[in-house]
Design an enzyme around this catalytic site. Sequence first.
Site, PDB file in Angstrom:
ATOM      1  N   GLY A  34       0.849  -1.169   0.000  1.00  0.00           N
ATOM      2  CA  GLY A  34       0.000   0.000   0.000  1.00  0.00           C
ATOM      3  C   GLY A  34       0.895   1.232   0.000  1.00  0.00           C
ATOM      4  N   CYS A  35       0.556   2.234  -0.798  1.00  0.00           N
ATOM      5  CA  CYS A  35       1.464   3.372  -0.960  1.00  0.00           C
ATOM      6  C   CYS A  35       1.680   4.132   0.342  1.00  0.00           C
ATOM      7  CB  CYS A  35       0.948   4.307  -2.051  1.00  0.00           C
ATOM      8  SG  CYS A  35      -0.768   4.848  -1.851  1.00  0.00           S
ATOM      9  N   ASN A  36       0.606   4.368   1.102  1.00  0.00           N
ATOM     10  CA  ASN A  36       0.762   5.053   2.385  1.00  0.00           C
ATOM     11  C   ASN A  36       1.553   4.197   3.361  1.00  0.00           C
ATOM     12  OD1 ASN A  36      -0.939   7.345   1.715  1.00  0.00           O
ATOM     13  ND2 ASN A  36      -2.685   5.989   1.927  1.00  0.00           N
ATOM     14  N   THR A  41       5.329   4.132   2.626  1.00  0.00           N
ATOM     15  CA  THR A  41       5.939   5.428   2.939  1.00  0.00           C
ATOM     16  C   THR A  41       6.219   5.546   4.425  1.00  0.00           C
ATOM     17  OG1 THR A  41       4.630   6.402   1.144  1.00  0.00           O
ATOM     18  CG2 THR A  41       5.741   7.921   2.625  1.00  0.00           C
TER      19      THR A  41
END
Length: 357
Positions: A158-160, A163
Amino acid sequence: MSYSVAVAGASGYAGGELLRLLAQHPEFEIRTVTGHSSAGRPLVDLQPHLRSLAHLTLQETTPAVLDGHDVVFFALPHGASGELTAQLTNVRLAIDCGADHRLTSASDWAAFYGGDHHEAWSYGVPELIIAERAADGTPIWTRQREYLAGATKIAAPGCNASTVALSLAPGIAAGVIQAQDIVSVLAVGPSGAGKAAKTHLLGAELMGSANPYAVGGSHRHIPEIRQALRSAGAQGEPSISFTPVLVPMSRGILATSTARIAPGVTAAQVRSAWEDAYTAEPFVQLLPEGRFPRTADTLGANTCLMGLAIDEAAGRVVIVAALDNLAKGTAGAAIQSANIALGITETTGLSVNGVAP
């Protein structure tokens, strides 16, 4: 060597970014693209920026269409890929850019997603620190890339989640920050929510406004972050207050994460943990002291840029990370992981250079 590639969900934002990056990859040949309601239409009707792929027509997303390729990338909504991947019998490497194969915990899946829980695949964040111990008990660091080499099934992050995990893992692994009372606030572009028409994602709703969502611990990436921090060696169950905010930029994430500094740890030791973690990494880069990243500097690149500061009055470290949610956050991470799995040089087909202005 050329590997035949299929992309399922090619009409969406993540699928389009996969295709943009794959089109310039010297060892991947895009043979098949699939969609749902868009099946039968030319790809360029849905992705008009992909001019080099104008010869492709979207097909139905079925196991029969996808089977037989060397590599299949899935860019489908959560709950849609798990059933499909289970039916593939002749694919060398499957990479899911959705959530279906990320979580090891069935209870976490039930609490945050619902529906059937599918097996967890190798996690596609190569730079993520994994804390292990040698036979004599000595703590050692490995990287997730070691678990990707030779993999046949990979779950892109998942991108969040990636990060925040990349922001915090060095401090967790080095023992210089505490895994409890972590706070992360993210400014995110709406492309992370997909291409489906939703009122709160319309330009008229977004322009000139910042809108928080999934407030109060309900965001689906939270268990994925906790899972990654446990892998990095978190002492005790990690706790994180996670608040994403939609802002009027089409793509990008700016994540500001803070964590308590462990007792007796100096500011120099804190910074050294991140320097040691990322000095040799091509795609995750710590900026010089006093410098902080902008999302604009990462657009289109497979790069995560970080800045770090010590808030001595609060006894906390502050990490600011920027990346392109569609590139390094999703499609770039998937292709980087595919390179590793197939024995291709990890950086092949991926750039650290963003697009400016």
